[in-house]
Design an enzyme around this catalytic site. Structure first.
Site, PDB file in Angstrom:
ATOM      1  CE  LYS A  60     -14.349 -31.971  30.312  1.00 58.06           C
ATOM      2  NZ  LYS A  60     -15.635 -31.646  28.969  1.00 58.06           N
ATOM      3  CD  GLN A  73     -16.010 -30.657  26.239  1.00 55.28           C
ATOM      4  OE1 GLN A  73     -16.017 -31.016  26.710  1.00 55.28           O
ATOM      5  NE2 GLN A  73     -16.211 -29.173  26.873  1.00 55.28           N
ATOM      6  CG  ASP A 114     -21.191 -34.226  31.007  1.00 53.85           C
ATOM      7  OD1 ASP A 114     -20.397 -33.282  31.578  1.00 53.85           O
ATOM      8  OD2 ASP A 114     -20.629 -33.779  29.435  1.00 53.85           O
TER       9      ASP A 114
HETATM   10  C1  BQF Z   1      -9.410 -24.083  35.528  1.00 55.54           C
HETATM   11  C2  BQF Z   1     -16.877 -25.432  30.369  1.00 55.54           C
HETATM   12  C3  BQF Z   1     -18.464 -23.249  29.690  1.00 55.54           C
HETATM   13  C4  BQF Z   1     -18.773 -24.144  28.893  1.00 55.54           C
HETATM   14  C5  BQF Z   1     -18.371 -25.281  28.468  1.00 55.54           C
HETATM   15  C6  BQF Z   1     -10.045 -26.370  35.492  1.00 55.54           C
HETATM   16  C7  BQF Z   1     -11.446 -26.787  33.692  1.00 55.54           C
HETATM   17  C8  BQF Z   1     -11.868 -25.525  33.335  1.00 55.54           C
HETATM   18  C9  BQF Z   1     -10.974 -24.595  34.077  1.00 55.54           C
HETATM   19  C10 BQF Z   1     -12.567 -27.184  32.266  1.00 55.54           C
HETATM   20  C11 BQF Z   1     -16.002 -25.703  31.289  1.00 55.54           C
HETATM   21  C12 BQF Z   1     -15.637 -25.594  32.282  1.00 55.54           C
HETATM   22  C13 BQF Z   1     -15.373 -27.786  31.077  1.00 55.54           C
HETATM   23  C14 BQF Z   1      -9.765 -24.866  35.307  1.00 55.54           C
HETATM   24  C15 BQF Z   1     -15.028 -27.809  31.680  1.00 55.54           C
HETATM   25  C16 BQF Z   1     -14.308 -26.432  33.403  1.00 55.54           C
HETATM   26  O1  BQF Z   1      -8.228 -24.604  36.126  1.00 55.54           O
HETATM   27  O2  BQF Z   1     -10.073 -22.706  36.072  1.00 55.54           O
HETATM   28  C17 BQF Z   1     -10.487 -27.406  34.446  1.00 55.54           C
HETATM   29  O3  BQF Z   1     -11.548 -28.336  32.232  1.00 55.54           O
HETATM   30  N1  BQF Z   1     -13.734 -27.530  32.861  1.00 55.54           N
HETATM   31  C18 BQF Z   1     -16.212 -28.252  29.847  1.00 55.54           C
HETATM   32  O4  BQF Z   1     -15.837 -29.007  29.725  1.00 55.54           O
HETATM   33  O5  BQF Z   1     -17.148 -27.212  29.284  1.00 55.54           O
HETATM   34  C19 BQF Z   1     -17.324 -26.688  29.587  1.00 55.54           C
HETATM   35  C20 BQF Z   1     -17.544 -24.453  30.754  1.00 55.54           C
END
Ligand code: BQF
Length: 293
Positions: free
Chosen positions: A52, A96, A119
Protein backbone atom coordinates in the site's frame (compact mmCIF):
# COMPACT_ATOMS: atom_id res chain seq x y z
CA UNK A 1 -10.15 -18.85 -21.50
CA UNK A 2 -9.04 -15.30 -20.92
CA UNK A 3 -7.08 -14.12 -17.90
CA UNK A 4 -8.48 -11.21 -15.91
CA UNK A 5 -5.12 -9.51 -15.38
CA UNK A 6 -5.46 -7.53 -12.17
CA UNK A 7 -1.78 -6.68 -12.09
CA UNK A 8 -1.87 -5.01 -15.51
CA UNK A 9 -5.22 -3.33 -14.86
CA UNK A 10 -4.05 -1.99 -11.50
CA UNK A 11 -0.96 -0.49 -13.19
CA UNK A 12 -3.23 1.25 -15.72
CA UNK A 13 -5.44 2.63 -12.96
CA UNK A 14 -2.39 3.77 -10.99
CA UNK A 15 -1.14 5.62 -14.10
CA UNK A 16 -4.50 7.39 -14.33
CA UNK A 17 -4.33 8.33 -10.64
CA UNK A 18 -0.71 9.53 -11.07
CA UNK A 19 -1.83 11.87 -13.85
CA UNK A 20 -4.58 13.27 -11.62
CA UNK A 21 -2.06 13.83 -8.83
CA UNK A 22 0.33 15.57 -11.26
CA UNK A 23 -2.55 17.90 -12.20
CA UNK A 24 -3.27 18.65 -8.54
CA UNK A 25 0.44 19.40 -7.96
CA UNK A 26 0.60 21.72 -10.99
CA UNK A 27 -2.43 23.62 -9.72
CA UNK A 28 -0.78 23.99 -6.29
CA UNK A 29 -3.40 21.83 -4.60
CA UNK A 30 -3.06 19.54 -1.61
CA UNK A 31 -1.48 16.16 -2.31
CA UNK A 32 -3.72 13.23 -1.31
CA UNK A 33 -2.47 11.62 1.90
CA UNK A 34 -3.16 8.05 3.07
CA UNK A 35 -2.15 6.84 6.53
CA UNK A 36 -1.92 3.21 7.65
CA UNK A 37 -1.78 1.83 11.19
CA UNK A 38 0.00 -1.50 11.51
CA UNK A 39 0.00 -3.34 14.84
CA UNK A 40 2.41 -6.21 15.51
CA UNK A 41 4.45 -8.35 13.14
CA UNK A 42 2.06 -10.53 11.14
CA UNK A 43 4.11 -11.22 7.97
CA UNK A 44 1.07 -11.09 5.65
CA UNK A 45 -0.08 -7.78 7.17
CA UNK A 46 3.44 -6.36 6.86
CA UNK A 47 3.51 -7.31 3.19
CA UNK A 48 0.05 -5.81 2.51
CA UNK A 49 0.94 -2.53 4.20
CA UNK A 50 4.26 -2.39 2.33
CA UNK A 51 2.45 -2.77 -0.97
CA UNK A 52 0.00 0.00 0.00
CA UNK A 53 2.82 2.41 0.91
CA UNK A 54 4.70 1.51 -2.30
CA UNK A 55 1.56 2.16 -4.34
CA UNK A 56 1.18 5.60 -2.72
CA UNK A 57 4.74 6.44 -3.77
CA UNK A 58 4.00 5.21 -7.28
CA UNK A 59 1.04 7.57 -7.80
CA UNK A 60 2.58 10.54 -5.95
CA UNK A 61 0.41 10.36 -2.81
CA UNK A 62 1.81 11.21 0.58
CA UNK A 63 1.70 8.31 2.99
CA UNK A 64 2.27 7.82 6.71
CA UNK A 65 2.88 4.45 8.31
CA UNK A 66 2.22 4.23 12.04
CA UNK A 67 3.76 1.03 13.43
CA UNK A 68 3.10 -0.17 16.96
CA UNK A 69 4.01 -3.26 18.91
CA UNK A 70 1.50 -6.00 19.88
CA UNK A 71 1.67 -4.63 23.43
CA UNK A 72 -0.33 -1.51 22.47
CA UNK A 73 -3.57 -1.15 24.47
CA UNK A 74 -6.96 -0.68 22.87
CA UNK A 75 -7.14 2.76 24.48
CA UNK A 76 -3.81 3.81 22.91
CA UNK A 77 -4.97 2.63 19.49
CA UNK A 78 -8.24 4.54 19.88
CA UNK A 79 -6.19 7.65 20.69
CA UNK A 80 -4.17 7.22 17.45
CA UNK A 81 -7.45 6.89 15.53
CA UNK A 82 -8.75 10.06 17.14
CA UNK A 83 -5.63 11.93 16.01
CA UNK A 84 -5.99 10.65 12.45
CA UNK A 85 -9.72 11.53 12.45
CA UNK A 86 -8.91 15.12 13.37
CA UNK A 87 -5.72 15.55 11.32
CA UNK A 88 -6.02 18.34 8.75
CA UNK A 89 -3.50 16.68 6.49
CA UNK A 90 -4.59 13.01 6.38
CA UNK A 91 -7.38 12.44 3.83
CA UNK A 92 -7.99 8.81 4.69
CA UNK A 93 -6.55 6.02 6.79
CA UNK A 94 -6.73 2.31 7.39
CA UNK A 95 -6.11 0.14 10.42
CA UNK A 96 -4.61 -3.06 9.04
CA UNK A 97 -6.55 -6.17 10.07
CA UNK A 98 -6.35 -8.59 11.80
CA UNK A 99 -5.69 -6.93 15.17
CA UNK A 100 -4.21 -8.68 18.23
CA UNK A 101 -6.84 -10.63 20.26
CA UNK A 102 -6.98 -8.11 23.12
CA UNK A 103 -8.21 -5.37 20.77
CA UNK A 104 -11.86 -5.27 19.69
CA UNK A 105 -11.98 -4.85 15.88
CA UNK A 106 -15.60 -3.70 15.95
CA UNK A 107 -14.82 -0.97 18.49
CA UNK A 108 -11.82 0.15 16.40
CA UNK A 109 -13.85 0.23 13.17
CA UNK A 110 -16.61 2.25 14.85
CA UNK A 111 -14.02 4.79 16.06
CA UNK A 112 -12.93 5.66 12.50
CA UNK A 113 -14.61 8.77 11.09
CA UNK A 114 -16.71 7.51 8.12
CA UNK A 115 -15.36 10.48 6.11
CA UNK A 116 -11.83 9.03 6.41
CA UNK A 117 -12.80 5.37 6.27
CA UNK A 118 -11.17 4.61 2.90
CA UNK A 119 -11.42 0.84 3.60
CA UNK A 120 -15.20 1.28 3.66
CA UNK A 121 -15.56 -0.91 6.76
CA UNK A 122 -17.55 1.50 8.98
CA UNK A 123 -21.25 0.60 9.28
CA UNK A 124 -22.14 4.08 7.98
CA UNK A 125 -20.33 3.35 4.72
CA UNK A 126 -21.73 -0.18 4.64
CA UNK A 127 -25.28 1.12 5.15
CA UNK A 128 -24.83 3.80 2.50
CA UNK A 129 -23.52 1.16 0.11
CA UNK A 130 -26.54 -1.07 0.77
CA UNK A 131 -28.88 1.84 -0.01
CA UNK A 132 -26.96 2.99 -3.10
CA UNK A 133 -25.87 6.27 -1.52
CA UNK A 134 -22.44 7.88 -2.10
CA UNK A 135 -19.90 6.01 0.08
CA UNK A 136 -16.46 4.50 0.22
CA UNK A 137 -16.86 1.01 -1.19
CA UNK A 138 -14.89 -1.73 0.59
CA UNK A 139 -11.61 -2.09 -1.29
CA UNK A 140 -11.87 -5.70 -2.49
CA UNK A 141 -15.46 -5.50 -3.80
CA UNK A 142 -14.63 -2.13 -5.41
CA UNK A 143 -11.62 -3.72 -7.14
CA UNK A 144 -13.72 -6.63 -8.39
CA UNK A 145 -16.37 -4.24 -9.78
CA UNK A 146 -13.64 -2.25 -11.58
CA UNK A 147 -12.25 -5.43 -13.07
CA UNK A 148 -15.66 -6.69 -14.28
CA UNK A 149 -16.47 -3.26 -15.72
CA UNK A 150 -13.16 -2.65 -17.48
CA UNK A 151 -13.15 -6.10 -19.06
CA UNK A 152 -16.67 -5.42 -20.38
CA UNK A 153 -18.24 -8.39 -18.57
CA UNK A 154 -22.05 -8.13 -18.50
CA UNK A 155 -23.67 -8.59 -15.08
CA UNK A 156 -27.25 -7.50 -15.81
CA UNK A 157 -29.61 -10.48 -15.71
CA UNK A 158 -26.74 -12.88 -14.97
CA UNK A 159 -26.71 -15.38 -12.14
CA UNK A 160 -23.89 -14.67 -9.70
CA UNK A 161 -22.95 -17.15 -6.99
CA UNK A 162 -20.88 -15.68 -4.16
CA UNK A 163 -19.10 -18.24 -1.98
CA UNK A 164 -18.36 -16.85 1.50
CA UNK A 165 -20.32 -14.29 3.55
CA UNK A 166 -17.66 -12.13 5.23
CA UNK A 167 -18.40 -8.49 6.07
CA UNK A 168 -15.61 -7.27 3.81
CA UNK A 169 -16.01 -9.43 0.69
CA UNK A 170 -18.90 -11.89 0.30
CA UNK A 171 -21.73 -9.91 1.85
CA UNK A 172 -20.94 -6.52 0.24
CA UNK A 173 -20.25 -8.21 -3.12
CA UNK A 174 -23.71 -9.82 -3.06
CA UNK A 175 -25.32 -6.44 -2.32
CA UNK A 176 -23.34 -4.55 -4.97
CA UNK A 177 -23.98 -6.99 -7.81
CA UNK A 178 -27.72 -7.09 -7.12
CA UNK A 179 -28.12 -3.29 -6.94
CA UNK A 180 -29.93 -1.38 -9.66
CA UNK A 181 -26.72 0.18 -10.94
CA UNK A 182 -23.93 -0.11 -13.46
CA UNK A 183 -22.18 -3.47 -12.91
CA UNK A 184 -25.26 -4.66 -11.01
CA UNK A 185 -28.71 -6.00 -11.82
CA UNK A 186 -27.52 -9.57 -11.33
CA UNK A 187 -29.48 -12.30 -9.56
CA UNK A 188 -27.26 -13.24 -6.65
CA UNK A 189 -27.01 -16.37 -4.52
CA UNK A 190 -24.88 -15.95 -1.38
CA UNK A 191 -23.52 -19.32 -0.25
CA UNK A 192 -21.59 -20.28 2.89
CA UNK A 193 -20.55 -23.13 5.18
CA UNK A 194 -24.17 -24.11 5.93
CA UNK A 195 -25.25 -24.22 2.28
CA UNK A 196 -26.79 -27.66 1.59
CA UNK A 197 -25.41 -28.45 -1.87
CA UNK A 198 -22.72 -25.92 -2.68
CA UNK A 199 -21.59 -27.66 -5.87
CA UNK A 200 -25.15 -27.55 -7.22
CA UNK A 201 -25.40 -23.81 -6.49
CA UNK A 202 -22.02 -23.02 -8.07
CA UNK A 203 -22.88 -25.07 -11.17
CA UNK A 204 -25.73 -22.66 -11.96
CA UNK A 205 -23.51 -19.55 -11.91
CA UNK A 206 -22.63 -17.35 -14.87
CA UNK A 207 -20.22 -15.58 -12.51
CA UNK A 208 -18.60 -17.14 -9.41
CA UNK A 209 -17.03 -14.99 -6.68
CA UNK A 210 -14.91 -17.30 -4.51
CA UNK A 211 -14.03 -15.85 -1.09
CA UNK A 212 -13.87 -18.79 1.29
CA UNK A 213 -10.19 -19.04 2.27
CA UNK A 214 -9.73 -22.72 1.34
CA UNK A 215 -7.00 -23.51 -1.24
CA UNK A 216 -8.29 -24.88 -4.59
CA UNK A 217 -11.82 -25.29 -3.19
CA UNK A 218 -13.65 -24.50 -6.46
CA UNK A 219 -12.91 -27.25 -8.99
CA UNK A 220 -13.68 -27.62 -12.71
CA UNK A 221 -16.48 -30.16 -12.14
CA UNK A 222 -18.40 -27.59 -10.06
CA UNK A 223 -18.62 -24.85 -12.71
CA UNK A 224 -20.68 -24.23 -15.83
CA UNK A 225 -19.00 -24.09 -19.25
CA UNK A 226 -18.14 -20.44 -20.05
CA UNK A 227 -18.52 -19.14 -16.48
CA UNK A 228 -16.55 -16.12 -15.23
CA UNK A 229 -14.47 -17.07 -12.18
CA UNK A 230 -13.29 -14.39 -9.72
CA UNK A 231 -10.86 -15.81 -7.14
CA UNK A 232 -10.54 -13.70 -4.00
CA UNK A 233 -8.56 -16.28 -2.01
CA UNK A 234 -4.98 -15.65 -0.95
CA UNK A 235 -3.79 -18.83 0.78
CA UNK A 236 -0.20 -19.55 1.73
CA UNK A 237 0.75 -23.16 1.06
CA UNK A 238 4.11 -24.64 1.99
CA UNK A 239 6.50 -24.93 -0.96
CA UNK A 240 10.12 -25.89 -0.32
CA UNK A 241 11.10 -24.95 -3.88
CA UNK A 242 10.32 -21.25 -3.23
CA UNK A 243 12.82 -19.02 -1.48
CA UNK A 244 10.14 -17.80 0.96
CA UNK A 245 9.17 -21.43 1.72
CA UNK A 246 5.58 -20.94 0.54
CA UNK A 247 3.55 -19.94 -2.49
CA UNK A 248 0.18 -18.20 -2.84
CA UNK A 249 -2.81 -20.11 -4.15
CA UNK A 250 -6.41 -19.01 -4.56
CA UNK A 251 -9.71 -20.60 -3.57
CA UNK A 252 -10.01 -21.86 -7.16
CA UNK A 253 -8.21 -24.75 -8.86
CA UNK A 254 -6.88 -22.44 -11.58
CA UNK A 255 -5.49 -25.10 -13.95
CA UNK A 256 -8.62 -27.25 -13.86
CA UNK A 257 -11.09 -24.38 -14.11
CA UNK A 258 -9.14 -22.78 -17.00
CA UNK A 259 -10.34 -25.57 -19.32
CA UNK A 260 -13.99 -24.63 -18.82
CA UNK A 261 -14.28 -20.96 -17.82
CA UNK A 262 -14.48 -17.93 -20.14
CA UNK A 263 -12.51 -15.68 -17.77
CA UNK A 264 -10.45 -16.48 -14.65
CA UNK A 265 -8.49 -14.27 -12.23
CA UNK A 266 -5.03 -15.61 -11.34
CA UNK A 267 -3.53 -15.69 -7.83
CA UNK A 268 -1.29 -13.80 -7.40
CA UNK A 269 -1.91 -10.95 -9.81
CA UNK A 270 -5.73 -11.00 -9.94
CA UNK A 271 -8.01 -9.45 -7.35
CA UNK A 272 -5.18 -8.62 -4.87
CA UNK A 273 -3.58 -5.75 -6.80
CA UNK A 274 -7.05 -4.33 -7.59
CA UNK A 275 -7.77 -4.18 -3.84
CA UNK A 276 -4.77 -1.93 -3.34
CA UNK A 277 -5.67 0.45 -6.21
CA UNK A 278 -9.23 0.71 -4.85
CA UNK A 279 -7.80 2.06 -1.63
CA UNK A 280 -5.96 4.71 -3.67
CA UNK A 281 -9.17 5.55 -5.56
CA UNK A 282 -11.03 6.00 -2.27
CA UNK A 283 -8.24 8.21 -0.93
CA UNK A 284 -8.40 10.37 -4.08
CA UNK A 285 -12.20 10.65 -3.64
CA UNK A 286 -11.67 11.73 -0.04
CA UNK A 287 -9.10 14.35 -0.98
CA UNK A 288 -11.56 15.70 -3.58
CA UNK A 289 -14.36 15.60 -0.99
CA UNK A 290 -16.41 13.64 -3.50
CA UNK A 291 -18.40 11.53 -1.05
CA UNK A 292 -19.05 13.66 2.03
CA UNK A 293 -18.48 17.22 0.73
C1 BQF B 1 -1.44 -10.30 -5.59
C2 BQF B 1 -5.98 -9.12 2.72
C3 BQF B 1 -6.93 -11.08 3.74
C4 BQF B 1 -6.94 -10.46 4.99
C5 BQF B 1 -6.49 -9.16 5.10
C6 BQF B 1 -1.48 -8.09 -4.43
C7 BQF B 1 -2.35 -7.86 -2.20
C8 BQF B 1 -2.54 -9.23 -2.17
C9 BQF B 1 -2.23 -10.02 -3.26
C10 BQF B 1 -2.72 -7.00 -1.03
C11 BQF B 1 -5.44 -8.36 1.58
C12 BQF B 1 -5.36 -8.98 0.23
C13 BQF B 1 -4.96 -7.08 1.79
C14 BQF B 1 -1.70 -9.45 -4.39
C15 BQF B 1 -4.32 -6.27 0.70
C16 BQF B 1 -5.02 -7.97 -0.85
O1 BQF B 1 -0.56 -9.96 -6.41
O2 BQF B 1 -2.17 -11.27 -5.78
C17 BQF B 1 -1.80 -7.30 -3.34
O3 BQF B 1 -1.89 -6.24 -0.61
N1 BQF B 1 -3.97 -7.08 -0.43
C18 BQF B 1 -5.05 -6.53 3.09
O4 BQF B 1 -4.64 -5.40 3.32
O5 BQF B 1 -5.58 -7.22 4.11
C19 BQF B 1 -6.02 -8.49 3.99
C20 BQF B 1 -6.46 -10.42 2.61
Amino acid sequence: MKILDGKKLSEEIKNEIAQEVAGIKDAGGKIPHLAAVLIGHNPASESYVRSKVRSCDQVGFESTLIRKDDSITEEELLEIIHELNTSEDVDGFIVQLPLPKHIDEVKVTLAIDPKKDVDGFHPVNFGRMAQGLPCYLPATPYGILQMIERYGIETSGKHVVVVGRSNIVGTPMSILLSRKAKTGNATVTLTHSRTKDLAAEVSRADIVIAAIGIPNFISADMIKEGAVIIDVGINRVEDETRKRGYRLVGDVDFDGVSEKASYVTPVPGGVGPMTVTSLLMNTLKSSRKEIYG
